[in-house]
Design a protein around this motif. Structure first.
Motif, mmCIF file in Angstrom:
data_model
loop_
_atom_site.group_PDB
_atom_site.id
_atom_site.type_symbol
_atom_site.label_atom_id
_atom_site.label_comp_id
_atom_site.label_asym_id
_atom_site.label_seq_id
_atom_site.Cartn_x
_atom_site.Cartn_y
_atom_site.Cartn_z
ATOM 1 N N GLN A 198 0.722 -1.139 -0.095
ATOM 2 C CA GLN A 198 -0.037 0.035 0.036
ATOM 3 C C GLN A 198 0.822 1.235 0.177
ATOM 4 O O GLN A 198 0.076 2.362 0.052
ATOM 5 N N GLY A 199 2.196 1.099 -0.134
ATOM 6 C CA GLY A 199 3.141 2.374 0.045
ATOM 7 C C GLY A 199 3.278 2.761 -1.371
ATOM 8 O O GLY A 199 3.043 2.300 -2.311
ATOM 9 N N ASN A 200 4.509 3.594 -1.326
ATOM 10 C CA ASN A 200 5.120 4.276 -2.618
ATOM 11 C C ASN A 200 6.009 3.047 -3.138
ATOM 12 O O ASN A 200 6.489 2.356 -2.478
ATOM 13 N N LEU A 201 6.197 3.658 -4.464
ATOM 14 C CA LEU A 201 7.320 2.586 -5.015
ATOM 15 C C LEU A 201 8.527 3.738 -5.445
ATOM 16 O O LEU A 201 8.473 4.835 -6.112
ATOM 17 N N LEU A 256 -0.122 3.752 -9.650
ATOM 18 C CA LEU A 256 -0.055 4.415 -8.559
ATOM 19 C C LEU A 256 -0.735 5.623 -7.980
ATOM 20 O O LEU A 256 -1.387 5.832 -6.926
ATOM 21 N N SER A 257 -0.960 6.435 -9.074
ATOM 22 C CA SER A 257 -1.656 7.652 -8.800
ATOM 23 C C SER A 257 -3.061 7.586 -8.698
ATOM 24 O O SER A 257 -3.665 8.241 -8.063
ATOM 25 N N ALA A 303 3.456 3.494 -16.841
ATOM 26 C CA ALA A 303 2.254 2.854 -16.396
ATOM 27 C C ALA A 303 2.322 2.487 -14.867
ATOM 28 O O ALA A 303 1.379 2.337 -14.336
ATOM 29 N N ALA A 304 3.467 2.261 -14.433
ATOM 30 C CA ALA A 304 3.383 2.081 -12.917
ATOM 31 C C ALA A 304 3.084 3.252 -12.252
ATOM 32 O O ALA A 304 2.315 3.156 -11.222
ATOM 33 N N ASN A 344 9.783 14.247 -14.953
ATOM 34 C CA ASN A 344 10.254 14.830 -13.688
ATOM 35 C C ASN A 344 8.965 15.844 -13.085
ATOM 36 O O ASN A 344 9.274 16.017 -11.863
ATOM 37 N N ARG A 345 8.129 16.136 -13.741
ATOM 38 C CA ARG A 345 6.751 17.066 -13.213
ATOM 39 C C ARG A 345 5.962 16.101 -12.852
ATOM 40 O O ARG A 345 4.840 16.471 -12.025
ATOM 41 N N ARG A 346 5.931 14.925 -13.174
ATOM 42 C CA ARG A 346 4.845 13.858 -12.763
ATOM 43 C C ARG A 346 5.275 13.121 -11.516
ATOM 44 O O ARG A 346 4.390 12.718 -10.622
#
Length: 102
Positions: free
Chosen positions: A39-42, A67-68, A62-63, A93-95
């Motif tokens: 459930q965490g960040n990648l 996540l988003s 796609a990953a 790098n803005r996403r």
């Protein structure tokens, strides 16, 4: 096969090889499993990766999209200068966070 380390709030995936079309399908499966298993960040650690092609970028995007959807974040670290330049040119790098290798 990627090295995958899962902590409480983050999963780190280190492909250890170039992220190109020939390995993209397997890498995509590993990332999807990592996203679904926690459930965490990648974090994708590109240490030792010298090349990312358009298919590899598609897998990373796609990953990020997966996540988003659940308000989780992607961070790509240890990015070689050439790859960092590509991510910047594409404004990725803005996403999500992109950190150049030291």
């Amino acid at each position: 096969m990627s090295e995958i380390v899962t902590d409480v709030d983050q999963t780190t995936v280190k492909p250890g090889e170039d992220v190109v079309a020939s390995m993209a399908e397997g890498f995509k499966g590993e990332l999807l499993s990592a996203v679904n298993a926690s459930q965490g960040n990648l974090v994708i650690d590109l240490g030792g990766v010298n090349m990312v092609d358009s298919v590899g970028i598609g897998v990373i995007i796609a990953a990020y999209n997966s996540l988003s959807q659940s308000n989780r974040q992607l961070k790509v670290i240890n990015v070689a200068q050439d790859i960092y330049g590509l991510f910047s040119t594409m404004r990725l790098n803005r996403r999500f966070t992109v950190e150049a290798a030291q």
